[in-house]
Design a protein around this motif. Structure first.
Motif, PDB file in Angstrom:
ATOM      1  N   VAL A 196      12.195   9.652  19.905  1.00 34.22           N
ATOM      2  CA  VAL A 196      11.379   8.593  19.329  1.00 34.22           C
ATOM      3  C   VAL A 196      10.028   9.184  18.952  1.00 34.22           C
ATOM      4  O   VAL A 196       9.388   9.838  19.788  1.00 34.22           O
ATOM      5  CB  VAL A 196      11.191   7.424  20.323  1.00 34.22           C
ATOM      6  CG1 VAL A 196      10.260   6.369  19.750  1.00 34.22           C
ATOM      7  CG2 VAL A 196      12.539   6.813  20.677  1.00 34.22           C
TER       8      VAL A 196
ATOM      9  N   ILE B  85       6.319   8.150  17.890  1.00 34.39           N
ATOM     10  CA  ILE B  85       5.432   6.991  17.954  1.00 34.39           C
ATOM     11  C   ILE B  85       4.087   7.382  17.359  1.00 34.39           C
ATOM     12  O   ILE B  85       3.455   8.336  17.819  1.00 34.39           O
ATOM     13  CB  ILE B  85       5.242   6.513  19.408  1.00 34.39           C
ATOM     14  CG1 ILE B  85       6.604   6.194  20.019  1.00 34.39           C
ATOM     15  CG2 ILE B  85       4.301   5.324  19.464  1.00 34.39           C
ATOM     16  CD1 ILE B  85       6.571   5.986  21.507  1.00 34.39           C
TER      17      ILE B  85
ATOM     18  N   ILE C  83      11.982   1.800  14.012  1.00 36.35           N
ATOM     19  CA  ILE C  83      12.174   0.874  15.117  1.00 36.35           C
ATOM     20  C   ILE C  83      11.312  -0.359  14.883  1.00 36.35           C
ATOM     21  O   ILE C  83      11.796  -1.477  14.866  1.00 36.35           O
ATOM     22  CB  ILE C  83      11.799   1.519  16.476  1.00 36.35           C
ATOM     23  CG1 ILE C  83      12.702   2.704  16.762  1.00 36.35           C
ATOM     24  CG2 ILE C  83      11.877   0.477  17.582  1.00 36.35           C
ATOM     25  CD1 ILE C  83      12.278   3.513  17.982  1.00 36.35           C
TER      26      ILE C  83
ATOM     27  N   SER D 231       6.887   3.110  15.011  1.00 36.55           N
ATOM     28  CA  SER D 231       7.865   3.892  15.760  1.00 36.55           C
ATOM     29  C   SER D 231       9.135   4.110  14.952  1.00 36.55           C
ATOM     30  O   SER D 231       9.604   3.200  14.272  1.00 36.55           O
ATOM     31  CB  SER D 231       8.250   3.171  17.056  1.00 36.55           C
ATOM     32  OG  SER D 231       7.119   2.861  17.807  1.00 36.55           O
TER      33      SER D 231
ATOM     34  N   VAL E 254      13.121   6.432  15.230  1.00 34.78           N
ATOM     35  CA  VAL E 254      14.039   7.096  16.144  1.00 34.78           C
ATOM     36  C   VAL E 254      14.988   8.009  15.368  1.00 34.78           C
ATOM     37  O   VAL E 254      15.390   7.682  14.249  1.00 34.78           O
ATOM     38  CB  VAL E 254      14.838   6.072  16.991  1.00 34.78           C
ATOM     39  CG1 VAL E 254      15.735   5.211  16.110  1.00 34.78           C
ATOM     40  CG2 VAL E 254      15.642   6.750  18.093  1.00 34.78           C
TER      41      VAL E 254
ATOM     42  N   ALA F 184      12.911  14.612  14.640  1.00 38.89           N
ATOM     43  CA  ALA F 184      11.803  13.710  14.965  1.00 38.89           C
ATOM     44  C   ALA F 184      10.455  14.411  14.830  1.00 38.89           C
ATOM     45  O   ALA F 184       9.494  13.827  14.316  1.00 38.89           O
ATOM     46  CB  ALA F 184      11.968  13.142  16.368  1.00 38.89           C
TER      47      ALA F 184
ATOM     48  N   ALA G 192      18.223   7.167  25.255  1.00 34.97           N
ATOM     49  CA  ALA G 192      17.591   5.982  24.662  1.00 34.97           C
ATOM     50  C   ALA G 192      18.603   4.845  24.605  1.00 34.97           C
ATOM     51  O   ALA G 192      19.809   5.063  24.511  1.00 34.97           O
ATOM     52  CB  ALA G 192      17.079   6.289  23.259  1.00 34.97           C
TER      53      ALA G 192
ATOM     54  N   GLY H  28      19.100   1.116  22.569  1.00 33.49           N
ATOM     55  CA  GLY H  28      18.616   0.268  21.485  1.00 33.49           C
ATOM     56  C   GLY H  28      19.416  -1.003  21.414  1.00 33.49           C
ATOM     57  O   GLY H  28      20.618  -1.019  21.695  1.00 33.49           O
TER      58      GLY H  28
END
Length: 185
Positions: free
Chosen positions: A36, A38, A83, A91, A93, A107, A175, A177
């Motif tokens: 992720v 951010i 996200i 954010s 992913v 990422a 993770a 989701g």
């Protein structure tokens, strides 16, 4: 009804939307290997208090629209999914809902592109990102920040003066989701 379909296609990743249509609204995904990224705006709270709500919202809108365009044009082919954007945070992913082989690398590379995108909102910072070689660009790039691909204005005085800057962190690991709730995306 076409407008509703278009809205849903912008709101949810295609794989998730197909599964929701087929099985209902309960979607839960687990990935043992995901990353992720951010992003947040440094000093945004102080800047927003000094400039007022309307100016703060417009500055965030310009950034979110530019990052949305980046996700659509560069991120999705890499396996990046948005996200959310909330407040001064944004954010994405890698590894959900679809697995990505080099999720951490993807990422991190996308995080760098997010930083470059934010810097392009300040035309004076365009020649490089201060962290490595300057990206390829032409004289037309200075005007490229005037609007995003979606037609949204791509500049704001907070970005143009350098008062607002983006930072990005990446977390890697398992993770989970899910689509939460039943009202309002």
């Amino acid at each position: 009804m076409a407008a509703v379909d278009a809205l849903l296609q912008r709101a949810l990743p295609p794989a998730v939307l197909q599964r929701m249509v087929a099985s209902g609204s309960r979607i839960q995904d687990v990935a043992e290997r995901a990353a992720v990224a951010i992003a947040g705006v440094t000093g945004f709270g102080k800047w927003a208090r000094a400039h007022g709500d309307a100016d703060a919202v417009q500055a965030l809108h310009v950034l979110a629209a530019a990052l949305d365009d980046l996700v659509r044009t560069a991120g999705q082919p890499m396996g990046i999914e948005k996200i959310r954007a909330a407040g001064d945070g944004y954010s994405v992913v890698a590894g959900l809902p679809e697995a990505v082989t080099c999720y951490a690398s993807v990422a991190c590379r996308f995080g760098r592109r997010m930083l470059q995108t934010a810097r392009r909102l300040n035309p004076e910072d365009m020649p490089g990102d201060g962290d490595g070689p300057a990206p390829e660009h032409s004289d037309d790039d200075a005007d490229a920040c005037a609007t995003t691909a979606s037609g949204t204005p791509g500049h704001h005085k907070g970005w143009a003066t350098g008062a607002l800057k983006l930072r990005v962190g990446v977390h890697c690991g398992p993770a989970f989701g899910s689509v939460l709730g039943t009202q309002r995306l």
